[in-house]
Design a protein around this motif. Structure first.
Motif, PDB file in Angstrom:
ATOM      1  N   LEU A  38       0.820  -1.212   0.000  1.00  0.00           N
ATOM      2  CA  LEU A  38       0.000   0.000   0.000  1.00  0.00           C
ATOM      3  C   LEU A  38       0.851   1.258   0.000  1.00  0.00           C
ATOM      4  N   TYR A  39       1.992   1.190   0.667  1.00  0.00           N
ATOM      5  CA  TYR A  39       2.844   2.370   0.775  1.00  0.00           C
ATOM      6  C   TYR A  39       3.448   2.782  -0.565  1.00  0.00           C
ATOM      7  N   HIS A  40       3.345   1.937  -1.568  1.00  0.00           N
ATOM      8  CA  HIS A  40       3.772   2.336  -2.915  1.00  0.00           C
ATOM      9  C   HIS A  40       2.761   3.286  -3.554  1.00  0.00           C
ATOM     10  N   HIS A  41       1.543   3.334  -2.982  1.00  0.00           N
ATOM     11  CA  HIS A  41       0.467   4.139  -3.568  1.00  0.00           C
ATOM     12  C   HIS A  41       0.064   5.307  -2.676  1.00  0.00           C
ATOM     13  N   VAL A  42       0.084   5.111  -1.346  1.00  0.00           N
ATOM     14  CA  VAL A  42      -0.270   6.179  -0.414  1.00  0.00           C
ATOM     15  C   VAL A  42       0.789   6.235   0.685  1.00  0.00           C
ATOM     16  N   ARG A  43       1.144   7.443   1.065  1.00  0.00           N
ATOM     17  CA  ARG A  43       2.242   7.625   2.019  1.00  0.00           C
ATOM     18  C   ARG A  43       1.873   7.139   3.422  1.00  0.00           C
ATOM     19  N   ASP A  44       0.653   7.450   3.870  1.00  0.00           N
ATOM     20  CA  ASP A  44       0.225   7.099   5.208  1.00  0.00           C
ATOM     21  C   ASP A  44      -1.282   7.277   5.306  1.00  0.00           C
ATOM     22  N   LYS A  45      -1.817   7.107   6.499  1.00  0.00           N
ATOM     23  CA  LYS A  45      -3.269   7.223   6.674  1.00  0.00           C
ATOM     24  C   LYS A  45      -3.756   8.624   6.360  1.00  0.00           C
ATOM     25  N   GLU A  46      -2.965   9.639   6.681  1.00  0.00           N
ATOM     26  CA  GLU A  46      -3.391  11.007   6.400  1.00  0.00           C
ATOM     27  C   GLU A  46      -3.597  11.218   4.903  1.00  0.00           C
ATOM     28  N   GLU A  47      -2.654  10.756   4.099  1.00  0.00           N
ATOM     29  CA  GLU A  47      -2.819  10.898   2.651  1.00  0.00           C
ATOM     30  C   GLU A  47      -4.016  10.092   2.161  1.00  0.00           C
ATOM     31  N   LEU A  48      -4.241   8.937   2.766  1.00  0.00           N
ATOM     32  CA  LEU A  48      -5.396   8.118   2.401  1.00  0.00           C
ATOM     33  C   LEU A  48      -6.695   8.859   2.682  1.00  0.00           C
ATOM     34  N   LEU A  49      -6.777   9.512   3.842  1.00  0.00           N
ATOM     35  CA  LEU A  49      -7.972  10.281   4.176  1.00  0.00           C
ATOM     36  C   LEU A  49      -8.160  11.456   3.221  1.00  0.00           C
ATOM     37  N   LEU A  50      -7.059  12.084   2.834  1.00  0.00           N
ATOM     38  CA  LEU A  50      -7.148  13.176   1.861  1.00  0.00           C
ATOM     39  C   LEU A  50      -7.697  12.678   0.526  1.00  0.00           C
ATOM     40  N   LEU A  51      -7.258  11.513   0.105  1.00  0.00           N
ATOM     41  CA  LEU A  51      -7.771  10.919  -1.133  1.00  0.00           C
ATOM     42  C   LEU A  51      -9.265  10.635  -1.017  1.00  0.00           C
ATOM     43  N   LEU A  52      -9.682  10.140   0.148  1.00  0.00           N
ATOM     44  CA  LEU A  52     -11.102   9.859   0.359  1.00  0.00           C
ATOM     45  C   LEU A  52     -11.931  11.145   0.331  1.00  0.00           C
ATOM     46  N   LEU A  53     -11.424  12.176   0.998  1.00  0.00           N
ATOM     47  CA  LEU A  53     -12.133  13.454   1.014  1.00  0.00           C
ATOM     48  C   LEU A  53     -12.272  14.025  -0.390  1.00  0.00           C
ATOM     49  N   GLU A  54     -11.182  14.006  -1.128  1.00  0.00           N
ATOM     50  CA  GLU A  54     -11.210  14.575  -2.483  1.00  0.00           C
ATOM     51  C   GLU A  54     -12.094  13.747  -3.407  1.00  0.00           C
TER      52      GLU A  54
END
Length: 231
Positions: free
Chosen positions: A54-70
C-alpha cells in the motif's frame, strides 16, 4: 491437447493495486466500521495485500484520508444557487450541510485534523462571496463562514453520535434518566419540559437556526460590530 495454464501471470504474484481500488476499499471500511478502524494494516487485509504494498500508492493514513475526502467532494453535485446574496449564502451553507449529512464520517475527519479537500472549497467560496455581497468585509465574511461551519459541524456531530447509539442500544440514555427525575423546586422549567426534552431536542431545527445565525452575523457586520475581539 494444450497444457498451457488458464491463468496468465506469475504464480503467487499478488495482483497490482490502483489508487481507485484502495480508495474504494478504504471507503467501505469507514462506512461499515468507522474512521477509527481504518488503518493501513486493516486496509491491506481488506484488499488481500500487504501494508508495504500500500505504501507504494499512499504515504500514510493522512494521505489516504485526503484521497477519500477529495474523491467524495469531487463527485458531489454543485447545486444552482439563488441570485439574492442572503438566499445564496443560506442555500450554499445548507447544501454543504446536506452533503456532509449523507456521509457523517466526513465531519469527523474534517474536525479531527487539518485535512481539506480542495474540491470542497467551492462551498466555502460561495458562502464567503455571498457574505461579502451582503455587505460584509472580506475579514467579516471569513469569520461569518467560521461561525456557520462551527454551527453546522456541531449539529452534524451530535446527530451522528446519537444515531450511532440508537442503532446499537435502544435503552434510555443517562440524559433521559436525569431529565425524568428532575426536582421541580430546583429546576422548574426543565422539570416541566423533562418528559418532552428528548423529543424537542431531536427536532431538526437546522434551517431555522441557520437563518437566525446568518441574520445576526449580517446585522452585526453591517453595524460595524467587530467579530474578532469578543465584543
Amino acid at each position: 491437447m494444450s497444457t498451457a495454464p488458464t491463468h496468465p501471470g506469475r504464480p503467487g504474484r499478488p495482483p497490482r493495486l490502483s489508487r481507485a481500488e484502495i480508495v474504494t476499499a478504504a471507503r467501505r471500511i469507514i462506512d461499515e466500521e468507522g474512521v477509527a478502524k481504518l488503518t493501513m494494516r486493516r486496509l491491506a487485509k481488506e484488499i488481500g495485500s500487504t501494508p508495504m504494498a500500500l505504501y507504494h500508492h499512499v504515504r500514510d493514513k493522512e494521505e489516504l484520508l485526503l484521497l477519500l475526502l477529495e474523491d467524495y467532494a469531487g463527485q458531489a453535485p454543485r447545486p444552482s444557487l439563488p441570485a439574492d446574496p442572503r438566499e445564496r449564502l443560506l442555500a450554499a451553507a445548507t447544501a454543504m450541510r446536506d452533503l456532509l449529512a449523507r456521509c457523517p464520517w466526513l465531519v469527523e475527519v474534517l474536525t479531527a485534523d487539518d485535512l481539506l479537500a480542495p474540491s470542497a472549497l467551492w462551498f466555502v467560496e460561495q458562502v464567503v462571496d455571498a457574505a461579502i455581497a451582503c455587505g460584509l468585509s472580506p475579514e467579516q465574511a471569513v469569520h461569518a463562514y467560521r461561525s456557520i461551519w462551527y454551527y453546522t459541524a456541531g449539529e452534524l456531530i451530535v446527530r451522528a453520535t446519537a444515531a450511532r447509539r440508537r442503532a446499537t442500544d435502544d435503552r434510555p440514555t443517562y440524559r433521559d434518566q436525569v431529565f425524568a427525575g428532575l426536582d421541580p423546586a430546583a429546576l422548574p422549567r426543565l422539570a416541566a419540559l423533562g418528559p418532552r426534552w428528548a423529543e424537542l431536542t431531536a427536532t431538526d431545527t437546522y434551517a431555522a437556526g441557520l437563518r437566525a445565525l446568518v441574520d445576526g452575523l449580517l446585522s452585526a457586520g453591517r453595524a460595524g460590530t467587530p467579530y474578532g475581539n469578543g465584543e
